[in-house]
Motif scaffolding. Structure first.
Motif, PDB file in Angstrom:
ATOM      1  N   ALA A  72     103.501  41.186 -28.489  1.00 44.49           N
ATOM      2  CA  ALA A  72     104.081  41.128 -28.102  1.00 44.49           C
ATOM      3  C   ALA A  72     104.716  40.956 -26.519  1.00 44.49           C
ATOM      4  CB  ALA A  72     105.039  43.048 -28.555  1.00 44.49           C
ATOM      5  N   LEU A  73     103.485  41.336 -25.630  1.00 42.53           N
ATOM      6  CA  LEU A  73     103.078  41.796 -24.422  1.00 42.53           C
ATOM      7  C   LEU A  73     103.325  39.940 -23.636  1.00 42.53           C
ATOM      8  CD1 LEU A  73     100.192  43.060 -23.894  1.00 42.53           C
ATOM      9  CD2 LEU A  73     102.911  44.173 -22.678  1.00 42.53           C
ATOM     10  N   ALA A  74     103.249  38.902 -24.898  1.00 39.87           N
ATOM     11  CA  ALA A  74     103.223  37.454 -24.450  1.00 39.87           C
ATOM     12  C   ALA A  74     104.546  36.708 -23.977  1.00 39.87           C
ATOM     13  CB  ALA A  74     102.403  36.881 -25.393  1.00 39.87           C
ATOM     14  N   GLU A  75     105.400  38.067 -25.775  1.00 40.07           N
ATOM     15  CA  GLU A  75     106.491  37.762 -25.526  1.00 40.07           C
ATOM     16  C   GLU A  75     107.455  37.867 -24.071  1.00 40.07           C
ATOM     17  OE1 GLU A  75     108.418  36.235 -27.951  1.00 40.07           O
ATOM     18  OE2 GLU A  75     106.555  35.785 -28.653  1.00 40.07           O
ATOM     19  N   LEU A  76     106.530  38.500 -23.093  1.00 36.47           N
ATOM     20  CA  LEU A  76     108.150  39.142 -22.001  1.00 36.47           C
ATOM     21  C   LEU A  76     107.749  38.268 -21.487  1.00 36.47           C
ATOM     22  CD1 LEU A  76     105.803  43.081 -21.925  1.00 36.47           C
ATOM     23  CD2 LEU A  76     109.045  41.960 -22.547  1.00 36.47           C
ATOM     24  N   PRO A  77     108.892  38.830 -20.191  1.00 35.60           N
ATOM     25  CA  PRO A  77     108.326  37.738 -18.347  1.00 35.60           C
ATOM     26  C   PRO A  77     107.573  37.546 -18.245  1.00 35.60           C
ATOM     27  CG  PRO A  77     111.188  38.362 -19.668  1.00 35.60           C
ATOM     28  CD  PRO A  77     109.449  39.509 -20.298  1.00 35.60           C
ATOM     29  N   GLU A  78     107.245  36.607 -17.395  1.00 34.58           N
ATOM     30  CA  GLU A  78     105.792  37.193 -16.685  1.00 34.58           C
ATOM     31  C   GLU A  78     105.552  37.871 -15.737  1.00 34.58           C
ATOM     32  OE1 GLU A  78     103.054  33.707 -14.229  1.00 34.58           O
ATOM     33  OE2 GLU A  78     103.581  32.303 -16.198  1.00 34.58           O
ATOM     34  N   GLN A  79     106.886  37.924 -15.006  1.00 36.69           N
ATOM     35  CA  GLN A  79     107.278  38.883 -13.937  1.00 36.69           C
ATOM     36  C   GLN A  79     106.611  40.358 -15.211  1.00 36.69           C
ATOM     37  OE1 GLN A  79     110.473  39.139 -11.729  1.00 36.69           O
ATOM     38  NE2 GLN A  79     109.986  41.052 -10.906  1.00 36.69           N
ATOM     39  N   THR A  80     107.032  40.218 -15.832  1.00 40.56           N
ATOM     40  CA  THR A  80     106.883  42.108 -16.463  1.00 40.56           C
ATOM     41  C   THR A  80     106.367  42.409 -16.860  1.00 40.56           C
ATOM     42  OG1 THR A  80     109.771  41.558 -17.280  1.00 40.56           O
ATOM     43  CG2 THR A  80     107.771  43.618 -18.161  1.00 40.56           C
ATOM     44  N   GLN A  81     105.046  40.825 -17.742  1.00 40.73           N
ATOM     45  CA  GLN A  81     103.974  41.138 -17.922  1.00 40.73           C
ATOM     46  C   GLN A  81     103.104  41.757 -16.776  1.00 40.73           C
ATOM     47  OE1 GLN A  81     102.400  37.817 -19.733  1.00 40.73           O
ATOM     48  NE2 GLN A  81     103.975  37.122 -20.682  1.00 40.73           N
ATOM     49  N   GLU A  82     103.036  41.138 -15.423  1.00 36.16           N
ATOM     50  CA  GLU A  82     102.577  41.261 -14.485  1.00 36.16           C
ATOM     51  C   GLU A  82     103.022  43.163 -14.352  1.00 36.16           C
ATOM     52  OE1 GLU A  82      99.498  40.940 -11.570  1.00 36.16           O
ATOM     53  OE2 GLU A  82      99.535  39.625 -13.287  1.00 36.16           O
ATOM     54  N   TYR A 119      99.521  50.130 -16.147  1.00 40.18           N
ATOM     55  CA  TYR A 119      98.740  50.485 -17.155  1.00 40.18           C
ATOM     56  C   TYR A 119      97.537  49.832 -17.013  1.00 40.18           C
ATOM     57  CZ  TYR A 119     103.017  52.479 -19.111  1.00 40.18           C
ATOM     58  OH  TYR A 119     104.481  52.692 -19.175  1.00 40.18           O
ATOM     59  N   PHE A 120      96.829  48.957 -16.565  1.00 46.11           N
ATOM     60  CA  PHE A 120      96.069  48.339 -16.835  1.00 46.11           C
ATOM     61  C   PHE A 120      94.954  48.347 -15.936  1.00 46.11           C
ATOM     62  CE2 PHE A 120      97.660  46.310 -20.343  1.00 46.11           C
ATOM     63  CZ  PHE A 120      97.416  46.860 -21.417  1.00 46.11           C
ATOM     64  N   GLN A 121      95.481  48.273 -14.683  1.00 48.09           N
ATOM     65  CA  GLN A 121      95.292  48.729 -12.908  1.00 48.09           C
ATOM     66  C   GLN A 121      95.332  50.284 -12.411  1.00 48.09           C
ATOM     67  OE1 GLN A 121      93.131  45.837 -11.323  1.00 48.09           O
ATOM     68  NE2 GLN A 121      93.000  45.592 -13.488  1.00 48.09           N
ATOM     69  N   HIS A 122      96.477  50.494 -13.004  1.00 48.78           N
ATOM     70  CA  HIS A 122      96.468  52.117 -12.836  1.00 48.78           C
ATOM     71  C   HIS A 122      97.412  51.951 -11.625  1.00 48.78           C
ATOM     72  CE1 HIS A 122      95.064  52.461 -16.159  1.00 48.78           C
ATOM     73  NE2 HIS A 122      93.436  52.515 -16.213  1.00 48.78           N
ATOM     74  N   LEU A 123      97.718  50.995 -10.756  1.00 47.38           N
ATOM     75  CA  LEU A 123      98.902  50.912  -9.366  1.00 47.38           C
ATOM     76  C   LEU A 123     100.065  51.671  -9.720  1.00 47.38           C
ATOM     77  CD1 LEU A 123      96.844  48.373  -9.143  1.00 47.38           C
ATOM     78  CD2 LEU A 123      98.723  48.010  -7.879  1.00 47.38           C
ATOM     79  N   THR A 124     100.534  52.863  -8.850  1.00 52.82           N
ATOM     80  CA  THR A 124     101.744  53.644  -9.038  1.00 52.82           C
ATOM     81  C   THR A 124     102.873  52.684  -8.806  1.00 52.82           C
ATOM     82  OG1 THR A 124     101.976  53.644  -6.647  1.00 52.82           O
ATOM     83  CG2 THR A 124     100.697  54.993  -7.333  1.00 52.82           C
ATOM     84  N   GLN A 125     103.307  52.655  -9.356  1.00 50.71           N
ATOM     85  CA  GLN A 125     105.106  51.956  -9.062  1.00 50.71           C
ATOM     86  C   GLN A 125     105.444  51.076  -8.072  1.00 50.71           C
ATOM     87  OE1 GLN A 125     108.226  54.487 -11.360  1.00 50.71           O
ATOM     88  NE2 GLN A 125     107.438  54.088 -13.398  1.00 50.71           N
ATOM     89  N   LYS A 126     105.447  52.733  -7.057  1.00 51.31           N
ATOM     90  CA  LYS A 126     105.614  52.425  -5.320  1.00 51.31           C
ATOM     91  C   LYS A 126     104.836  50.761  -5.031  1.00 51.31           C
ATOM     92  CE  LYS A 126     105.253  54.368  -0.832  1.00 51.31           C
ATOM     93  NZ  LYS A 126     105.472  55.070   0.008  1.00 51.31           N
ATOM     94  N   GLU A 127     103.216  51.200  -5.177  1.00 49.14           N
ATOM     95  CA  GLU A 127     102.325  50.225  -5.077  1.00 49.14           C
ATOM     96  C   GLU A 127     102.935  48.550  -5.685  1.00 49.14           C
ATOM     97  OE1 GLU A 127      97.947  52.529  -4.687  1.00 49.14           O
ATOM     98  OE2 GLU A 127      99.099  51.273  -6.639  1.00 49.14           O
ATOM     99  N   ILE A 128     103.200  48.379  -6.796  1.00 48.30           N
ATOM    100  CA  ILE A 128     104.215  47.681  -7.452  1.00 48.30           C
ATOM    101  C   ILE A 128     105.223  47.067  -6.805  1.00 48.30           C
ATOM    102  CG2 ILE A 128     104.126  46.672  -9.759  1.00 48.30           C
ATOM    103  CD1 ILE A 128     103.253  48.597 -11.567  1.00 48.30           C
TER     104      ILE A 128
END
Length: 81
Positions: free
Chosen positions: A24-34, A40-49
């Motif tokens: 399912a993750l692979a089906e998402l656009p690359e930017q969205t995957q990132e 969720y995996f690097q625990h950055l905040t939405q602001k940092e992203i």
């Protein structure tokens, strides 16, 4: 069965217990995957992203919200196959 996935930027690899989530993750656009990977995996905040990508925090939040909806829908489809 576990499945390795790589961040679209190529910097990290994670092991997922759920093959359907990896598919399912692979089906998402690359930017969205990132964005999902960073949040969720690097625990950055939405602001940092947002600072890294040039988007506002609220836009990143919306991207993540929509991605979660798409992941749920895709995993439901995969569970019925």
């Amino acid at each position: 069965m576990a499945k390795l996935i790589h961040s679209p930027s190529g910097g990290q690899t994670i092991l997922l217990d759920s093959c359907s989530l990896a598919v399912a993750l692979a089906e998402l656009p690359e930017q969205t995957q990132e964005e999902i990977f960073l949040y969720y995996f690097q625990h950055l905040t939405q602001k940092e992203i947002g600072e890294q990508s040039g988007w506002t925090r609220s836009t990143i939040g919306r991207h993540i919200q929509l991605a979660l909806k798409r992941l749920k829908e895709e995993m439901e489809v995969l569970s019925h196959e």
